[in-house]
Design a protein around this motif. Structure first.
Motif, mmCIF file in Angstrom:
data_model
loop_
_atom_site.group_PDB
_atom_site.id
_atom_site.type_symbol
_atom_site.label_atom_id
_atom_site.label_comp_id
_atom_site.label_asym_id
_atom_site.label_seq_id
_atom_site.Cartn_x
_atom_site.Cartn_y
_atom_site.Cartn_z
ATOM 1 N N HIS A 76 0.860 -1.178 0.000
ATOM 2 C CA HIS A 76 0.000 0.000 0.000
ATOM 3 C C HIS A 76 0.901 1.235 0.000
ATOM 4 O O HIS A 76 1.742 1.398 0.893
ATOM 5 N N GLU A 88 3.278 0.107 3.192
ATOM 6 C CA GLU A 88 2.664 -0.827 4.137
ATOM 7 C C GLU A 88 2.389 -2.136 3.417
ATOM 8 O O GLU A 88 1.772 -2.154 2.353
ATOM 9 N N ILE A 90 0.428 -5.533 2.904
ATOM 10 C CA ILE A 90 -0.910 -6.045 3.181
ATOM 11 C C ILE A 90 -0.867 -7.543 2.908
ATOM 12 O O ILE A 90 -0.487 -7.979 1.806
ATOM 13 N N GLU A 91 -1.220 -8.327 3.907
ATOM 14 C CA GLU A 91 -1.231 -9.769 3.747
ATOM 15 C C GLU A 91 -2.346 -10.160 2.783
ATOM 16 O O GLU A 91 -3.436 -9.596 2.825
ATOM 17 N N ALA A 94 -5.780 -10.606 4.101
ATOM 18 C CA ALA A 94 -6.531 -9.437 4.548
ATOM 19 C C ALA A 94 -7.552 -8.967 3.513
ATOM 20 O O ALA A 94 -8.427 -8.170 3.834
ATOM 21 N N ILE A 125 -9.873 -4.262 1.607
ATOM 22 C CA ILE A 125 -9.037 -4.798 2.680
ATOM 23 C C ILE A 125 -9.843 -4.817 3.981
ATOM 24 O O ILE A 125 -10.437 -3.810 4.365
#
Length: 168
Positions: A76, A88, A90-91, A94, A125
């Motif tokens: 992100h 960032e 993000i899995e 998610a 998300i």
């Protein structure tokens, strides 16, 4: 090694009246951009969310590991008030896979696609962190426009929207 380093090589080529090219290197510009990137990379741990790696090198290692294990990486891109950019991770877990539409656009496995072109326009998300399984089915997710997400994966078939783990 130390991961990727930015190496700028911006130049201009102009042909003279004799047809010979003259190359002008913008070495000052190249140096300034490289220094800005280096300063950002050195300070990346100070501006990323708590769940992100502690250095630019660790960020690159995590991206490669996630790409191999999960088949995809989501980063992100968050504009920052005082710094250039905040990153960032993000899995993949998610993404809100229960969301099915947003207006006329379908949402497939958490990826909102344009109703006519099928191109990703946003990612949905979940608000809760993966691992808090009881909250995944609540439908509380946030829409992040596709231009603010770097989604890296190897496309193996037409219209593929998500990555496939390498061991699959």
């Amino acid at each position: 090694g130390t991961g990727f380093d930015l190496q700028m090589n911006v130049h201009s080529t102009v042909r003279g009246e004799d047809g010979e090219p003259t190359v002008t290197e913008f070495s000052t510009y190249n140096s300034v951009v490289e220094q800005v990137f280096e300063d950002w990379a050195d300070d990346v741990c100070a501006i990323t969310p708590d769940n992100s790696p502690m250095s630019h090198f660790e960020f690159q290692v995590m991206a490669l590991e996630r790409w191999i294990q999960d088949g995809e990486v989501f980063v992100h891109l968050i504009p920052h008030k005082t710094k250039i950019l905040q990153l960032e991770f993000i899995e993949p877990e998610a993404l809100d896979v229960y969301k099915t539409s947003n207006g006329k656009n379908p949402v497939i496995l958490g990826v909102e696609v344009h109703e006519k072109t099928g191109k990703p326009v946003a990612y949905w998300i979940n608000k809760k962190v993966p691992g808090e399984f009881d909250t995944f089915a609540t439908g509380e997710s946030v829409r992040i426009p596709a231009e603010r997400i770097v989604h890296s994966f190897i496309r193996k078939y037409p219209r593929q929207l998500r990555g496939i783990p390498w061991m699959s």
